[in-house]
Design a protein around this motif. Structure first.
Motif, PDB file in Angstrom:
ATOM      1  N   LYS A  96       0.828  -1.193   0.000  1.00 20.95           N
ATOM      2  CA  LYS A  96       0.000   0.000   0.000  1.00 20.95           C
ATOM      3  C   LYS A  96       0.870   1.253   0.000  1.00 20.95           C
ATOM      4  O   LYS A  96       0.566   2.228  -0.694  1.00 20.95           O
ATOM      5  N   GLN A  97       1.964   1.219   0.770  1.00 22.95           N
ATOM      6  CA  GLN A  97       2.850   2.379   0.793  1.00 22.95           C
ATOM      7  C   GLN A  97       3.479   2.603  -0.575  1.00 22.95           C
ATOM      8  O   GLN A  97       3.644   3.743  -1.011  1.00 22.95           O
ATOM      9  N   TYR A 100       1.036   4.416  -2.637  1.00 23.00           N
ATOM     10  CA  TYR A 100       0.991   5.848  -2.294  1.00 23.00           C
ATOM     11  C   TYR A 100       2.204   6.570  -2.874  1.00 23.00           C
ATOM     12  O   TYR A 100       2.083   7.695  -3.365  1.00 23.00           O
ATOM     13  N   ASP A 101       3.364   5.908  -2.812  1.00 21.99           N
ATOM     14  CA  ASP A 101       4.581   6.532  -3.339  1.00 21.99           C
ATOM     15  C   ASP A 101       4.477   6.743  -4.846  1.00 21.99           C
ATOM     16  O   ASP A 101       4.983   7.738  -5.377  1.00 21.99           O
ATOM     17  N   GLY A 104       0.443   8.730  -5.223  1.00 22.87           N
ATOM     18  CA  GLY A 104      -0.004   9.734  -4.271  1.00 22.87           C
ATOM     19  C   GLY A 104      -0.966   9.146  -3.251  1.00 22.87           C
ATOM     20  O   GLY A 104      -1.557   8.071  -3.472  1.00 22.87           O
ATOM     21  N   PRO A 105      -1.150   9.806  -2.127  1.00 16.58           N
ATOM     22  CA  PRO A 105      -2.036   9.302  -1.078  1.00 16.58           C
ATOM     23  C   PRO A 105      -3.499   9.436  -1.475  1.00 16.58           C
ATOM     24  O   PRO A 105      -3.834  10.212  -2.379  1.00 16.58           O
ATOM     25  N   GLN A 107      -7.292  10.782  -1.322  1.00 18.02           N
ATOM     26  CA  GLN A 107      -7.854  12.081  -0.965  1.00 18.02           C
ATOM     27  C   GLN A 107      -9.178  11.856  -0.243  1.00 18.02           C
ATOM     28  O   GLN A 107     -10.114  11.290  -0.798  1.00 18.02           O
ATOM     29  N   TRP A 140      -0.047  13.651   7.433  1.00 14.93           N
ATOM     30  CA  TRP A 140      -1.040  12.819   6.741  1.00 14.93           C
ATOM     31  C   TRP A 140      -2.310  13.611   6.446  1.00 14.93           C
ATOM     32  O   TRP A 140      -2.904  13.480   5.374  1.00 14.93           O
ATOM     33  N   GLU A 143      -1.475  15.697   3.392  1.00 11.70           N
ATOM     34  CA  GLU A 143      -1.375  14.917   2.154  1.00 11.70           C
ATOM     35  C   GLU A 143      -2.743  14.466   1.654  1.00 11.70           C
ATOM     36  O   GLU A 143      -2.981  14.415   0.449  1.00 11.70           O
ATOM     37  N   THR A 144      -3.633  14.108   2.554  1.00 10.53           N
ATOM     38  CA  THR A 144      -4.951  13.602   2.147  1.00 10.53           C
ATOM     39  C   THR A 144      -5.957  14.714   1.925  1.00 10.53           C
ATOM     40  O   THR A 144      -7.010  14.470   1.328  1.00 10.53           O
TER      41      THR A 144
END
Length: 331
Positions: A96-97, A100-101, A104-105, A107, A140, A143-144
């Motif tokens: 999952k990370q 995101y990398d 992107g994370p 929203q 976080w 980012e979200t």
């Protein structure tokens, strides 16, 4: 000449058909590629969860199960129903990370969170909470793009926990609220205005009932003297909804005569080894709805102490469940 023109028209139509066929082929290829990519992502996620060869956090006996079973003697073990993201393998989190990398994370509109129930009211523990929020959670939130909603938890008085430094229910509740107010104030200074944190005053609704109807207050809290019954969860849901939308849900939906239907999609109810408390009756639900309406519209319980200078209890509970919770925060 007319025949030649017809031939030209036929050739043009044929050309158009070929072009359309070509477009369809491209679209089909795109669809196939998209489907293949989606399937590959699903397969990768499944593989990430299933094929991890290190410490297994997803088996029948998980780290989380052991944690709650062995060290929280006044709680109960979690059950892995296969859909709880907290109980999947460590490799799934790495996958999952990586998503995101790469992309992107996610929203989100809102993130609902709360601290350990005896942390915001106590001096040292509140300081830890403020530090964690600043270092871990605020990035976080940014980012979200989510608005943080702090769920102000209820005060309780558990016989198997050390409550000695909290004085009484109103004091415990008032200091807890002040802790969450400080959390929101600090976080708000680090976020853009459109992400201003909100407080969901669940605990104030409980305190209002504690003042007015002690029997109903006891009906909100599970037999462990800490967590919520279906009635308590119903009230909690009303307050959270009201905090998000600025008004309570339509009574035609939440006061429709069969309150149990609202829980039909719940992932988890009371553990099997515990007594299953009843769902609220329609009359009880109406009363809880009335309480929620009063709180959402700004009413404060009479016994609530409205602190605003960072007041806290200089108290560290002396029981095993609290010490283990603090150890987990420090890991």
């Amino acid at each position: 000449d007319d025949d030649d023109d017809d031939d030209d028209d036929d050739a043009a139509v044929a050309g158009d058909d070929d072009a359309v066929a070509g477009d369809d082929a491209v679209k089909a290829n795109d669809d196939d590629d998209a489907a293949a990519a989606a399937a590959a992502n699903d397969d990768a996620a499944a593989a990430a969860n299933d094929d991890y060869q290190g410490d297994d956090y997803s088996g029948a006996t998980t780290y989380d199960d052991d944690l709650y079973q062995d060290t929280y003697n006044d709680m109960y073990p979690l059950e892995n129903d296969g859909t709880n993201p907290c109980l999947l393998s460590a490799n799934y989190y790495f996958y999952k990370q990586s998503q995101y990398d790469s992309f992107g994370p996610p929203q989100w509109d809102y993130i609902l969170l709360n601290d350990n129930s005896r942390a915001p009211c106590c001096t040292e523990q509140r300081e830890t909470g403020l530090e964690l929020l600043k270092e871990v959670y605020v990035p976080w939130f940014i980012e979200t793009g989510a608005i943080p909603i702090f769920m102000v938890t209820h005060a309780y008085w558990a016989s198997r926990r050390d409550m000695s430094g909290l004085t009484d229910i109103p004091t415990f509740m008032s200091l807890t609220y002040e802790g969450y107010r400080e959390y929101a104030e600090m976080v708000g200074k680090l976020l853009p205005p459109e992400q201003k944190p909100r407080l969901a005053p669940v605990g104030l609704a409980f305190l209002l009932i504690w003042e007015e109807n002690l029997n109903m207050w006891e009906n909100l809290i599970h037999q462990d003297e800490i967590h919520l019954t279906p009635s308590g969860t119903y009230l909690e849901g009303l307050i959270v909804y009201g905090t998000i939308y600025g008004h309570l849900p339509n009574p035609k939906i939440v006061l429709n005569g069969d309150i149990a239907n609202l829980f039909s999609n719940a992932r988890r109810m009371t553990p099997s080894e515990h007594i299953q408390e009843a769902y609220p009756t329609l009359d009880q639900a109406r009363y809880l709805y009335h309480i929620a309406s009063r709180i959402i519209n700004g009413e404060l319980p009479r016994s609530f102490i409205q602190y605003d200078n960072g007041e806290s209890a200089d108290f560290t509970p002396d029981d095993e469940s609290y010490q283990q919770a603090q150890n987990n925060n420090n890991q």
